[in-house]
Scaffold this active site. Sequence first.
Site, PDB file in Angstrom:
ATOM      1  N   SER A   1      33.342  50.550  34.030  1.00  0.00           N
ATOM      2  CA  SER A   1      33.676  49.301  33.376  1.00  0.00           C
ATOM      3  C   SER A   1      35.004  48.849  33.974  1.00  0.00           C
ATOM      4  CB  SER A   1      33.823  49.548  31.875  1.00  0.00           C
ATOM      5  OG  SER A   1      34.373  48.421  31.260  1.00  0.00           O
ATOM      6  N   CYS A   2      35.108  47.594  34.339  1.00  0.00           N
ATOM      7  CA  CYS A   2      36.338  47.154  34.994  1.00  0.00           C
ATOM      8  C   CYS A   2      37.363  46.586  34.014  1.00  0.00           C
ATOM      9  CB  CYS A   2      36.033  46.125  36.070  1.00  0.00           C
ATOM     10  SG  CYS A   2      35.193  44.664  35.459  1.00  0.00           S
ATOM     11  N   LYS A   3      37.024  46.491  32.739  1.00  0.00           N
ATOM     12  CA  LYS A   3      37.947  45.826  31.811  1.00  0.00           C
ATOM     13  C   LYS A   3      39.291  46.530  31.695  1.00  0.00           C
ATOM     14  CE  LYS A   3      35.377  47.748  27.979  1.00  0.00           C
ATOM     15  NZ  LYS A   3      34.512  47.427  26.885  1.00  0.00           N
TER      16      LYS A   3
ATOM     17  N   PHE B   1      40.873  48.062  34.127  1.00  0.00           N
ATOM     18  CA  PHE B   1      41.601  47.867  35.372  1.00  0.00           C
ATOM     19  C   PHE B   1      41.937  46.405  35.661  1.00  0.00           C
ATOM     20  CE2 PHE B   1      38.882  51.649  36.894  1.00  0.00           C
ATOM     21  CZ  PHE B   1      39.744  52.546  36.303  1.00  0.00           C
TER      22      PHE B   1
END
Length: 125
Positions: free
Chosen positions: A85-87, A89
């Site tokens: 999940s990129c949230k 970063f």
Amino acid sequence: SKREGNDDDDTSMHADGRQSSKAGRLEFKHIFSCENDPFKQAYLARNFDSNLYPDIGKLTSEPLIDVFGQEMPLGSYNLFVAGTSCKNFSMLRSNMRIDIEDKGCSGETFLAACEVLFKDKPPFA
């Protein structure tokens, strides 16, 4: 509208091992997935004839238990694909951004994937 996750318009995986993409085709056999969200587990179970594990963080544990509570060894594979999940970063979260070392859910997933790579050493990752 842009869709995320397994329904991406540019690349889609098919249960029979085909990949449709603007870049071409890749033949593969889906060996296993890791997913802790029950809704996404159901999608993977319905669409892929492969092992399904609930937590990538336990993928190097012995014995390895699948989402159905059964002991299921990982088996051999030669390509490892992982995504986080990129949230955590995201630079858009400048005041709440979490780095890998801070061990947010994205960092834990990334580090667990690295642990699998170091243990199994697949030829391609």
